[in-house]
Design a protein around this motif. Structure first.
Motif, PDB file in Angstrom:
ATOM      1  N   GLU A 114       0.828  -1.212   0.000  1.00  0.00           N
ATOM      2  CA  GLU A 114       0.000   0.000   0.000  1.00  0.00           C
ATOM      3  C   GLU A 114       0.859   1.259   0.000  1.00  0.00           C
ATOM      4  N   ARG A 115       2.175   1.044  -0.088  1.00  0.00           N
ATOM      5  CA  ARG A 115       3.126   2.177  -0.121  1.00  0.00           C
ATOM      6  C   ARG A 115       2.999   3.056   1.122  1.00  0.00           C
ATOM      7  N   ARG A 116       2.815   2.381   2.253  1.00  0.00           N
ATOM      8  CA  ARG A 116       2.792   3.098   3.534  1.00  0.00           C
ATOM      9  C   ARG A 116       4.173   2.970   4.169  1.00  0.00           C
ATOM     10  N   ARG A 117       4.354   3.740   5.255  1.00  0.00           N
ATOM     11  CA  ARG A 117       5.689   3.755   5.880  1.00  0.00           C
ATOM     12  C   ARG A 117       5.929   2.503   6.721  1.00  0.00           C
ATOM     13  N   LEU A 118       7.039   1.827   6.414  1.00  0.00           N
ATOM     14  CA  LEU A 118       7.436   0.652   7.182  1.00  0.00           C
ATOM     15  C   LEU A 118       8.845   0.880   7.711  1.00  0.00           C
ATOM     16  N   LEU A 173      10.205   9.625  12.108  1.00  0.00           N
ATOM     17  CA  LEU A 173       9.862   9.095  10.778  1.00  0.00           C
ATOM     18  C   LEU A 173       8.351   9.042  10.547  1.00  0.00           C
ATOM     19  N   PHE A 174       7.589   9.139  11.635  1.00  0.00           N
ATOM     20  CA  PHE A 174       6.128   9.182  11.521  1.00  0.00           C
ATOM     21  C   PHE A 174       5.591  10.559  11.939  1.00  0.00           C
ATOM     22  N   SER A 175       6.500  11.525  12.079  1.00  0.00           N
ATOM     23  CA  SER A 175       6.139  12.887  12.527  1.00  0.00           C
ATOM     24  C   SER A 175       5.385  12.868  13.850  1.00  0.00           C
ATOM     25  N   ILE A 176       5.817  11.976  14.745  1.00  0.00           N
ATOM     26  CA  ILE A 176       5.214  11.913  16.083  1.00  0.00           C
ATOM     27  C   ILE A 176       6.197  12.563  17.052  1.00  0.00           C
ATOM     28  N   PRO A 177       5.787  13.650  17.751  1.00  0.00           N
ATOM     29  CA  PRO A 177       6.723  14.310  18.660  1.00  0.00           C
ATOM     30  C   PRO A 177       7.073  13.445  19.865  1.00  0.00           C
ATOM     31  N   PHE A 178       8.355  13.425  20.179  1.00  0.00           N
ATOM     32  CA  PHE A 178       8.834  12.707  21.372  1.00  0.00           C
ATOM     33  C   PHE A 178       8.526  13.564  22.581  1.00  0.00           C
ATOM     34  N   THR A 179       8.004  12.960  23.647  1.00  0.00           N
ATOM     35  CA  THR A 179       7.538  13.759  24.786  1.00  0.00           C
ATOM     36  C   THR A 179       8.676  14.175  25.727  1.00  0.00           C
ATOM     37  N   GLY A 180       9.756  13.379  25.759  1.00  0.00           N
ATOM     38  CA  GLY A 180      10.823  13.663  26.719  1.00  0.00           C
ATOM     39  C   GLY A 180      11.835  14.664  26.195  1.00  0.00           C
ATOM     40  N   ALA A 181      12.846  14.911  27.040  1.00  0.00           N
ATOM     41  CA  ALA A 181      13.937  15.804  26.639  1.00  0.00           C
ATOM     42  C   ALA A 181      14.851  15.044  25.691  1.00  0.00           C
ATOM     43  N   LEU A 182      15.361  15.743  24.697  1.00  0.00           N
ATOM     44  CA  LEU A 182      16.222  15.081  23.717  1.00  0.00           C
ATOM     45  C   LEU A 182      17.334  16.019  23.307  1.00  0.00           C
ATOM     46  N   ASN A 183      18.548  15.501  23.401  1.00  0.00           N
ATOM     47  CA  ASN A 183      19.710  16.311  23.064  1.00  0.00           C
ATOM     48  C   ASN A 183      19.989  16.209  21.568  1.00  0.00           C
ATOM     49  N   ARG A 184      19.157  16.931  20.769  1.00  0.00           N
ATOM     50  CA  ARG A 184      19.333  16.857  19.315  1.00  0.00           C
ATOM     51  C   ARG A 184      20.589  17.599  18.893  1.00  0.00           C
ATOM     52  N   TRP A 185      21.179  17.144  17.840  1.00  0.00           N
ATOM     53  CA  TRP A 185      22.394  17.754  17.305  1.00  0.00           C
ATOM     54  C   TRP A 185      22.098  19.181  16.866  1.00  0.00           C
TER      55      TRP A 185
END
Ligand code: FMN
Length: 197
Positions: A114-118, A173-185
């Motif tokens: 179905e060409r959905r995200r896997l 990858l699913f555009s779902i926000p992570f709820t915790g703190a994250l040390n992004r680059w």
């Protein structure tokens, strides 16, 4: 209502599947559909001392691995995508070869057709040519191969933080926000944004 299928198979790293389910709980717009393989259940018990039934309480719907007649086994059932975390080499192989003999392999096959995200959180070391070829085959069909390899530049203080970093990147990858703190680059030095000034 958006639906995400989460499958837990028998590779080491059952925590990834559990954390993904936990992270989805505060997002009321997402409905989670869980499938756990027999080996996945074994590893949930061994690694986290949890039963598949306990983990199923984190999901909205639990499907039996043997139920190839489940809603998620049909392309007519609308879902956004599927993540297999962790994904064993056996399940990777069945997905790569469209060998849809259980609910996980069938749901993944449907997701691809179905060409959905896997997203496959594949885990094995070292890798054989068969493993690598199967990853290539899934990638060629549009699936995303996401080995849970740590990004050491993120400066983890614990294994939990290391796991969460990977979980957050999978959710990205699913555009779902992570709820915790994250040390992004943020980049290195003045020119790149000043994170390490
Ligand atoms: C403790 C434990 C750890 C395992 N780790 C891995 C692994 O990291 N990668 C892998 O491909 N298989 C691993 N396996 C083997 C799989 O569980 C086995 O191949 C199983 O048949 C996979 O079935 P499934 O894909 O239906 O879950 C592990 C098994 C055990 C008991």
């Amino acid at each position: 209502m958006k639906r995400l299928i989460v499958a837990i198979t028998g590779a080491t790293g059952a925590i990834y599947g559990v954390r993904i389910l936990e992270e989805l709980r505060p997002h009321p717009e997402w409905e989670t559909h869980l499938i756990v393989s027999n080996a996945g259940a074994l590893n949930l018990r061994y690694e986290l001392d949890k039963s598949a039934k306990q983990v199923s309480e984190l999901a909205h719907v639990m499907h039996d691995i043997r139920n190839i007649g489940a809603s998620i086994a049909s392309g007519s059932f609308p879902v956004e995508g599927m993540v297999v975390a962790p994904c064993s080499m056996k399940t990777l192989s069945s997905i790569a070869h469209a060998y849809a003999d259980n609910a996980i392999a069938r749901a993944a096959d449907v997701t691809l057709k179905e060409r959905r995200r896997l997203v496959l959180v594949v885990r094995e070391t070292p890798l054989t040519i068969a493993h690598l070829r199967n990853m290539l085959a899934v990638s060629e069909m549009g699936g995303i191969i996401y080995p849970p390899v740590p990004a050491f530049y993120a400066g983890f203080n614990s294994i939990a933080e290391m796991v969460d970093y990977t979980v957050a990147r999978i959710l990205d990858l699913f555009s779902i926000p992570f709820t915790g703190a994250l040390n992004r680059w943020q980049g290195i030095g003045r020119e790149a944004g000043g994170a390490h000034e």
